[in-house]
Design a protein around this motif. Structure first.
Motif, short mmCIF file in Angstrom:
data_model
loop_
_atom_site.label_atom_id
_atom_site.label_comp_id
_atom_site.label_asym_id
_atom_site.label_seq_id
_atom_site.Cartn_x
_atom_site.Cartn_y
_atom_site.Cartn_z
N UNK A 159 -5.35 -32.26 -92.25
CA UNK A 159 -5.62 -33.10 -93.42
C UNK A 159 -7.00 -32.80 -94.01
N UNK A 160 -8.00 -32.58 -93.17
CA UNK A 160 -9.35 -32.30 -93.66
C UNK A 160 -9.44 -30.92 -94.30
N UNK A 161 -8.64 -29.97 -93.80
CA UNK A 161 -8.67 -28.63 -94.38
C UNK A 161 -8.13 -28.63 -95.80
N UNK A 162 -7.24 -29.60 -96.08
CA UNK A 162 -6.74 -29.71 -97.45
C UNK A 162 -7.87 -30.01 -98.43
N UNK A 163 -8.91 -30.66 -97.91
CA UNK A 163 -10.06 -31.02 -98.74
C UNK A 163 -11.24 -30.08 -98.50
N UNK A 164 -11.01 -29.04 -97.68
CA UNK A 164 -12.07 -28.10 -97.28
C UNK A 164 -13.33 -28.85 -96.86
N UNK A 165 -13.12 -29.87 -96.02
CA UNK A 165 -14.25 -30.72 -95.64
C UNK A 165 -15.07 -30.07 -94.52
N UNK A 166 -16.40 -30.12 -94.66
CA UNK A 166 -17.31 -29.62 -93.63
C UNK A 166 -18.65 -30.32 -93.80
N UNK A 167 -19.31 -30.62 -92.69
CA UNK A 167 -20.61 -31.27 -92.76
C UNK A 167 -21.63 -30.31 -93.33
N UNK A 168 -22.78 -30.84 -93.69
CA UNK A 168 -23.79 -30.01 -94.36
C UNK A 168 -24.38 -28.96 -93.43
N UNK B 99 -0.03 -42.85 -86.99
CA UNK B 99 0.56 -43.58 -88.09
C UNK B 99 -0.03 -43.03 -89.39
N UNK B 100 0.80 -42.79 -90.41
CA UNK B 100 0.28 -42.18 -91.65
C UNK B 100 -0.85 -42.97 -92.30
N UNK B 101 -0.77 -44.30 -92.25
CA UNK B 101 -1.83 -45.11 -92.86
C UNK B 101 -3.13 -44.97 -92.08
N UNK B 102 -3.04 -45.05 -90.75
CA UNK B 102 -4.23 -44.89 -89.92
C UNK B 102 -4.83 -43.49 -90.10
N UNK B 103 -3.97 -42.50 -90.22
CA UNK B 103 -4.47 -41.13 -90.39
C UNK B 103 -5.20 -40.99 -91.72
N UNK B 104 -4.65 -41.54 -92.78
CA UNK B 104 -5.31 -41.47 -94.09
C UNK B 104 -6.66 -42.17 -94.07
N UNK B 105 -6.72 -43.31 -93.41
CA UNK B 105 -7.99 -44.04 -93.32
C UNK B 105 -9.00 -43.26 -92.49
N UNK B 106 -8.54 -42.60 -91.44
CA UNK B 106 -9.44 -41.79 -90.61
C UNK B 106 -10.01 -40.63 -91.40
N UNK B 107 -9.18 -39.97 -92.18
CA UNK B 107 -9.64 -38.85 -93.00
C UNK B 107 -10.69 -39.33 -94.01
N UNK B 108 -10.45 -40.47 -94.61
CA UNK B 108 -11.42 -41.02 -95.58
C UNK B 108 -12.75 -41.33 -94.91
N UNK B 109 -12.69 -41.90 -93.71
CA UNK B 109 -13.92 -42.24 -92.99
C UNK B 109 -14.73 -40.99 -92.67
N UNK B 110 -14.06 -39.92 -92.27
CA UNK B 110 -14.76 -38.69 -91.91
C UNK B 110 -15.35 -38.03 -93.16
N UNK B 111 -14.62 -38.07 -94.27
CA UNK B 111 -15.09 -37.39 -95.48
C UNK B 111 -16.36 -38.00 -96.07
N UNK B 112 -16.55 -39.30 -95.87
CA UNK B 112 -17.74 -39.94 -96.45
C UNK B 112 -18.92 -39.95 -95.49
N UNK B 113 -18.68 -39.59 -94.22
CA UNK B 113 -19.76 -39.62 -93.23
C UNK B 113 -20.72 -38.45 -93.45
#
Length: 625
Positions: A355-364, A214-228
């Motif tokens: 979705x995460x690649x759009x933000x070039x997200x990667x852990x430290x 679901x698009x809403x669940x996916x967006x929330x999942x991406x947000x959760x991963x980005x702040x972790x």
């Protein structure tokens, strides 16, 4: 147009015309039938299988439970897209299905059960093996299959087969609901004729869907991963069922997030993938469990979060830890008060990665360096467990696994389910392919290994398939060795003799049970089983059932025997005696707790001490809300 057939004949023809399709690949849904015949099915399904033998291959089993295990092994190796049917007579033949059905349903693996039943017309009442229930005339022993089946129906009239059969196929091919499906078949109805519409026998293709998020669940999942800051993936069996291994590897490589695995999920990443940190939970590695303790976001992919995975609610210690659960089943998606991402594992992981690649997200980089170093240290511990400095002495169980590990390549499949082996394998085995590690640990059913290995070999005849079995498990169910010999199914049996229940013996000691009743020894004067080991010869038993047996007394012997067995084109057993059940098997001890309640009151010192330790562990349990 209609065709006049018996109910059993119509069912066999119907099953032969059912197909599944996923990702453009089409295959038979029910590719064969297992059976043991008695008065409840011999004149019905037995005759129908003779009548339509060209359409429905048949395999002769020796035990009804083990026939289900073989079908389940085949289904798992076939990615749940193809399975077998199992037919039995009424009475004990039917009730013997219950354990296998429970195993299939708990592990979400499809199998079709076709037990015979009492007369629907009740003209012969009671019949041989009938359970009489004074308060209900419509109950038979088959009703014991209801709670362990995902779908159950009793076909009491010929025309009732049509909706029942269609519903059965629907459930078998549903990636959320699949499990054991039971069609109880009264013996008189099986042989009754009916004019069937020809459309009933037309080929049907059941699409196994891959729902996206679901698009809403996916967006929330991406947000959760980005702040972790310290996320951790826990890969469960759903990764394999979905064939999501490559999607998981891409997700892990792109984000740098480490991946731990449950028993069912092991092999989701190759052991040498940079983000693979090994097993998690009570039988997990120190690396994965320490990451779990410090994780601020746990991303469960296709996992049910059993108590072994969560260390009975004590593993995830970080204050404020949250859970993101990618699962095709909403029931599992909401566990641990998690944020659900209800989707097929492959579809969901692909969408997350994009979705995460759009933000070039990667852990430290610091986090990656930390777990990479810890992983390297654990591998050194595995090497130490596998190493045998003196090759001419009797091996430990860990050294047995080390000898097989050194021999195996991507083509090998190891099958196991119960005893001390699952814990050792989960910690130590280095999975080289997505389907090499075949552990049944949802039900942990002793006796699964040999028949399941037969099923796996049927699904993948080109693979080397090993059934890893301890003496306790072997004595539960060795009967399908005869089937392997009869049909020339070249499974490899690694039979480890340690004179008792090693796993439960160790657990008994930790909970104050003093290993009571867990060793295979003569009974002593005090009523305990602490005498000399029993003079059983399991190698001779396997040979008497027709299997070629290679005996190994030392590490050197073992290496040679395993190589010879691996090259064999007939069913072959390697028999090795290891440490006895009351000694340590070799691997590092449990890296996380498991809740087995200890006696609250006792006079024996062992139980008193065990209770004190238990209360300390219980105090650390958390309810994640």
């Amino acid at each position: 147009m209609t065709t006049r057939l018996t109910v059993a004949q119509a069912l066999v023809r119907f099953l032969a015309a059912q197909y599944t399709e996923r990702d453009g690949v089409r295959q038979r849904l029910i590719s064969a039938t297992w059976g043991i015949f008695g008065h409840g099915n011999v004149a019905g399904l037995g005759q129908a299988l003779v009548e339509y033998g060209d359409d429905m291959p048949f395999h002769q089993g020796r035990n009804e439970q083990s026939m289900v295990h073989a079908a389940v092994g085949y289904a798992r190796q076939s990615n749940r897209l193809s399975t077998h049917a199992v037919t039995t007579s009424i009475g004990p033949g039917a009730t013997n299905l219950v354990t296998g059905a429970a195993l299939a349903t708990i592990n979400h693996l499809p199998v079709l059960l076709l037990p015979g039943d009492i007369f629907a017309t009740r003209v012969a009442d009671p019949v041989l093996q009938q359970l009489e229930v004074p308060y209900a005339g419509d109950i038979s022993v088959n009703d014991s299959l209801r709670p362990v089946s995902k779908y159950f129906d009793r076909v009491t009239r010929p025309e009732a087969l049509i909706p029942a059969a269609l519903q059965a196929m629907r459930v078998l091919t549903d990636p959320v609901e699949t499990g054991a499906v039971t069609l109880a078949l009264p013996q008189d109805v099986q042989a009754e004729a009916y004019d069937w519409p020809d459309e009933f026998f037309a080929e049907r293709t059941w699409t196994v869907r891959r729902p996206g998020a679901d698009p809403t669940e996916l967006a929330e999942a991406v947000s959760a991963i980005r702040v972790a800051q310290r996320p951790l993936v826990i890969a469960g069996g759903g990764v394999h069922h979905s064939r999501a291994e490559e999607a998981l590897a891409e997700f892990a490589a792109a984000t740098g997030i480490p991946v731990a695995s449950t028993q069912a999920g092991k092999g989701s990443l190759r052991h040498d993938h940079p983000q693979d940190v090994g097993a998690v939970g009570h039988t997990g590695t120190a690396t994965a469990n320490e990451l779990a303790r410090q994780a601020d976001l746990v991303i469960g992919v296709g996992t049910r979060y059993t108590d072994f995975t969560t260390a009975s609610g004590t593993l995830f210690e970080q204050q404020g830890v949250r859970f993101l659960n990618l699962n095709i089943a909403p029931y599992d998606g909401h566990k641990l008060a998690g944020q659900p991402l209800v989707a097929d594992a492959r579809s969901g992981l692909t969408e997350l990665t994009e979705a995460l690649q759009l933000h070039t997200h990667r852990v430290s980089g610091t986090y990656i360096d930390e777990y990479s170093l810890d992983k390297e240290r654990w591998e050194q511990r595995v090497d130490a467990c596998f190493e045998a400095e003196e090759p001419d002495i009797r091996p430990t169980q860990a050294q047995v696994l080390g000898a097989l590990d050194a021999l195996a390549d991507e083509s090998d499949v190891i099958v196991n389910a119960a005893g001390s082996l699952p814990g050792d394998l989960h910690k130590l085995w280095r999975a080289r392919s997505r389907d090499q590690y075949h552990l049944e640990y949802g039900y942990s059913c002793m006796g699964y290994e040999i028949p399941a290995a037969i099923g796996v070999k049927m699904a993948a005849p080109e693979r080397n398939v090993w059934a890893l079995v301890g003496d306790g498990t072997y004595l539960m169910m060795p009967t399908e060795i005869v089937t392997a010999v009869q049909e020339g199914i070249a499974i490899k049996l690694l039979l480890i003799q340690n004179h008792g229940y090693a796993s439960i013996g160790g657990l008994s000691e930790t909970v104050g049970g003093e290993r009571f009743g867990t060793a295979y020894r003569y009974q002593s004067d005090d009523g305990t089983y602490t005498g000399a080991p029993l003079p059983v010869d399991l190698a001779a038993n396997a040979a008497s059932l027709g299997m070629r047996v290679l005996r190994a007394k030392t590490v050197r012997d073992l290496r040679a025997a395993l190589a010879e067995a691996r090259a064999a084109d007939t069913p072959t057993c390697v028999y090795v005696e290891t440490e006895t059940a009351d000694t340590v098997s070799g691997p590092p001890p449990a890296q996380a707790w498991w809740d087995v309640p200890v006696a609250e009151t006792a006079t024996r010192a062992s139980a008193v001490k065990a209770r004190e330790l238990y209360e300390r562990h219980v105090s650390t349990r958390r309810r994640h809300l």
